[in-house]
Design a protein around this motif. Sequence first.
Motif, PDB file in Angstrom:
ATOM      1  N   ASP A  30       0.858  -1.185   0.000  1.00 45.18           N
ATOM      2  CA  ASP A  30       0.000   0.000   0.000  1.00 45.18           C
ATOM      3  C   ASP A  30       0.899   1.241   0.000  1.00 45.18           C
ATOM      4  O   ASP A  30       1.801   1.344   0.831  1.00 45.18           O
ATOM      5  CB  ASP A  30      -0.904   0.015   1.237  1.00 45.18           C
ATOM      6  CG  ASP A  30      -1.737   1.283   1.325  1.00 45.18           C
ATOM      7  OD1 ASP A  30      -2.613   1.484   0.459  1.00 45.18           O
ATOM      8  OD2 ASP A  30      -1.507   2.089   2.251  1.00 45.18           O
ATOM      9  N   VAL A  31       0.650   2.149  -0.937  1.00 50.58           N
ATOM     10  CA  VAL A  31       1.427   3.385  -1.039  1.00 50.58           C
ATOM     11  C   VAL A  31       0.465   4.562  -0.951  1.00 50.58           C
ATOM     12  O   VAL A  31      -0.526   4.615  -1.687  1.00 50.58           O
ATOM     13  CB  VAL A  31       2.214   3.457  -2.364  1.00 50.58           C
ATOM     14  CG1 VAL A  31       3.046   4.732  -2.419  1.00 50.58           C
ATOM     15  CG2 VAL A  31       3.107   2.234  -2.533  1.00 50.58           C
ATOM     16  N   ASN A  32       0.740   5.494  -0.036  1.00 51.01           N
ATOM     17  CA  ASN A  32      -0.109   6.678   0.068  1.00 51.01           C
ATOM     18  C   ASN A  32       0.676   7.878   0.561  1.00 51.01           C
ATOM     19  O   ASN A  32       1.790   7.738   1.079  1.00 51.01           O
ATOM     20  CB  ASN A  32      -1.310   6.400   0.986  1.00 51.01           C
ATOM     21  CG  ASN A  32      -0.879   6.100   2.414  1.00 51.01           C
ATOM     22  OD1 ASN A  32      -0.472   6.996   3.147  1.00 51.01           O
ATOM     23  ND2 ASN A  32      -0.958   4.829   2.818  1.00 51.01           N
ATOM     24  N   GLU A  33       0.098   9.048   0.359  1.00 47.11           N
ATOM     25  CA  GLU A  33       0.674  10.300   0.850  1.00 47.11           C
ATOM     26  C   GLU A  33      -0.035  10.681   2.141  1.00 47.11           C
ATOM     27  O   GLU A  33      -1.270  10.705   2.199  1.00 47.11           O
ATOM     28  CB  GLU A  33       0.500  11.411  -0.185  1.00 47.11           C
ATOM     29  CG  GLU A  33       1.320  11.232  -1.450  1.00 47.11           C
ATOM     30  CD  GLU A  33       2.778  11.641  -1.285  1.00 47.11           C
ATOM     31  OE1 GLU A  33       3.064  12.428  -0.352  1.00 47.11           O
ATOM     32  OE2 GLU A  33       3.622  11.178  -2.073  1.00 47.11           O
ATOM     33  N   ASP A  34       0.733  10.968   3.169  1.00 47.33           N
ATOM     34  CA  ASP A  34       0.151  11.334   4.459  1.00 47.33           C
ATOM     35  C   ASP A  34       0.839  12.600   4.954  1.00 47.33           C
ATOM     36  O   ASP A  34       1.984  12.567   5.418  1.00 47.33           O
ATOM     37  CB  ASP A  34       0.338  10.193   5.458  1.00 47.33           C
ATOM     38  CG  ASP A  34      -0.521  10.362   6.699  1.00 47.33           C
ATOM     39  OD1 ASP A  34      -1.092  11.455   6.875  1.00 47.33           O
ATOM     40  OD2 ASP A  34      -0.621   9.410   7.494  1.00 47.33           O
ATOM     41  N   ASP A  35       0.154  13.739   4.834  1.00 41.74           N
ATOM     42  CA  ASP A  35       0.709  15.033   5.250  1.00 41.74           C
ATOM     43  C   ASP A  35       2.062  15.311   4.598  1.00 41.74           C
ATOM     44  O   ASP A  35       3.018  15.753   5.257  1.00 41.74           O
ATOM     45  CB  ASP A  35       0.855  15.088   6.785  1.00 41.74           C
ATOM     46  CG  ASP A  35      -0.494  15.034   7.489  1.00 41.74           C
ATOM     47  OD1 ASP A  35      -1.476  15.538   6.921  1.00 41.74           O
ATOM     48  OD2 ASP A  35      -0.553  14.485   8.608  1.00 41.74           O
ATOM     49  N   ARG A  38       5.432  10.369   1.900  1.00 40.01           N
ATOM     50  CA  ARG A  38       5.070   9.171   1.142  1.00 40.01           C
ATOM     51  C   ARG A  38       5.317   7.946   2.020  1.00 40.01           C
ATOM     52  O   ARG A  38       6.442   7.724   2.483  1.00 40.01           O
ATOM     53  CB  ARG A  38       5.906   9.092  -0.138  1.00 40.01           C
ATOM     54  CG  ARG A  38       5.618   7.875  -1.016  1.00 40.01           C
ATOM     55  CD  ARG A  38       6.544   7.891  -2.222  1.00 40.01           C
ATOM     56  NE  ARG A  38       6.501   6.653  -2.974  1.00 40.01           N
ATOM     57  CZ  ARG A  38       5.659   6.402  -3.968  1.00 40.01           C
ATOM     58  NH1 ARG A  38       4.793   7.342  -4.330  1.00 40.01           N
ATOM     59  NH2 ARG A  38       5.690   5.247  -4.615  1.00 40.01           N
ATOM     60  N   THR A  40       5.040   3.837   2.341  1.00 38.27           N
ATOM     61  CA  THR A  40       4.871   2.545   1.676  1.00 38.27           C
ATOM     62  C   THR A  40       4.807   1.456   2.738  1.00 38.27           C
ATOM     63  O   THR A  40       5.735   1.292   3.530  1.00 38.27           O
ATOM     64  CB  THR A  40       6.033   2.249   0.715  1.00 38.27           C
ATOM     65  OG1 THR A  40       6.130   3.301  -0.252  1.00 38.27           O
ATOM     66  CG2 THR A  40       5.824   0.923  -0.006  1.00 38.27           C
ATOM     67  N   THR A  41       3.694   0.734   2.748  1.00 36.69           N
ATOM     68  CA  THR A  41       3.515  -0.366   3.701  1.00 36.69           C
ATOM     69  C   THR A  41       3.571  -1.685   2.947  1.00 36.69           C
ATOM     70  O   THR A  41       2.768  -1.924   2.045  1.00 36.69           O
ATOM     71  CB  THR A  41       2.173  -0.246   4.444  1.00 36.69           C
ATOM     72  OG1 THR A  41       2.113   1.018   5.110  1.00 36.69           O
ATOM     73  CG2 THR A  41       2.031  -1.359   5.470  1.00 36.69           C
ATOM     74  N   GLN A  86       2.523   6.080  12.346  1.00 36.41           N
ATOM     75  CA  GLN A  86       2.905   4.799  11.742  1.00 36.41           C
ATOM     76  C   GLN A  86       3.245   3.771  12.817  1.00 36.41           C
ATOM     77  O   GLN A  86       2.936   2.582  12.673  1.00 36.41           O
ATOM     78  CB  GLN A  86       4.088   5.000  10.795  1.00 36.41           C
ATOM     79  CG  GLN A  86       3.823   5.950   9.629  1.00 36.41           C
ATOM     80  CD  GLN A  86       2.563   5.594   8.856  1.00 36.41           C
ATOM     81  OE1 GLN A  86       2.294   4.419   8.579  1.00 36.41           O
ATOM     82  NE2 GLN A  86       1.778   6.604   8.510  1.00 36.41           N
ATOM     83  N   LYS A  89       0.433   1.690  14.182  1.00 32.27           N
ATOM     84  CA  LYS A  89      -0.071   0.595  13.351  1.00 32.27           C
ATOM     85  C   LYS A  89       0.579  -0.752  13.695  1.00 32.27           C
ATOM     86  O   LYS A  89       0.026  -1.805  13.371  1.00 32.27           O
ATOM     87  CB  LYS A  89       0.171   0.909  11.873  1.00 32.27           C
ATOM     88  CG  LYS A  89      -0.576   2.137  11.370  1.00 32.27           C
ATOM     89  CD  LYS A  89      -0.239   2.420   9.911  1.00 32.27           C
ATOM     90  CE  LYS A  89      -0.961   3.658   9.401  1.00 32.27           C
ATOM     91  NZ  LYS A  89      -0.623   3.962   7.983  1.00 32.27           N
TER      92      LYS A  89
END
Length: 324
Positions: A30-35, A38, A40-41, A86, A89
């Motif tokens: 899973d790749v996303n932008e958070d504030d 970038r 990558t999980t 993070q 999680k």
Amino acid sequence: MFSIRTDLAVEAREIYQKENGKEVPGVVVDVNEDDGIRVTTVKIEDEMGSKIMGKPKGTYITMEIPKINHYDANMQDDLSRGVAKQLSKVISIKDGQTAFVVGLGNWNVTPDALGPKVVSRLMITRHLKKYVPDTIDEGINPVCALAPGVLGLTGIETAEVVQGVVEKIKPDVLIVIDALASRKTERVATTIQIGDTGISPGSGVGNRRMEFNTKTMGIPVIAIGVPTVVDAATLANDTMDMMLDRLIEQTKNNKEFYKMLKNVDKNEKYMMIREILSLENGNMMVTPKEIDSLVDTMSKIIANGINIALHPSIELKDINKYIN
């Protein structure tokens, strides 16, 4: 001896993708932008994915952070909150449970001093919760920490020291911070890795020590790392890759030369460079010239990320007042 390792899950995944042109089976990404960060999980879910990636089943989080400004306190606070988010999680700790934080590395060698520096900036509360509980607010969990040094300084395997402390104080979770050796120059001091499968100190410099994981410690082990060095072979290889890419762009009309460049096996090239350099210079490591300020700033970011994650009822401003 550096306790620096190379095991960025993102890098292992990228290598497989380049070689096979598809995603790793048994692995969810899973790749996303958070504030502006970038994230990558990579979750390795079965034995096939574990074997291909060369890593245990578990969750690997890589935060790609913007270039750090040593004087920008607001940016550092935002990054600390990102680290805490993070960490939440992969950390499963209930109110009142004890967290034990270990800073691996050699405090006398700047690129390897990340762990000890993080420990020096943590909000330590276990002794207060034990001896003066009435003075501590609710929502503050017992936290203890240790920077045990390295085998060359103490003559004792670091993991053995930590095992002894774990057996004595019986914490509920172990958080280990270490410096990493990266396989990509661009990732030095620009990524933060978080994982729930433990850590293998020294493996990045060919000096694998006893591992820190649930099997060896008997409790969940969370690892946090930042690449602070690359080996000389990686630096030379990255330079050659950029040169080859430039030549490929400029020689499309010369079909034979273009074909030859496109057929260069980059993995074989890297191994050849590594072999040549090891014969000439040994296992040389390279680090940025501003590594002092980078390690200092990164240690503040990670320490406050841990502080926020372990003491959720306290604001960062209060933590800063408490620490400073």
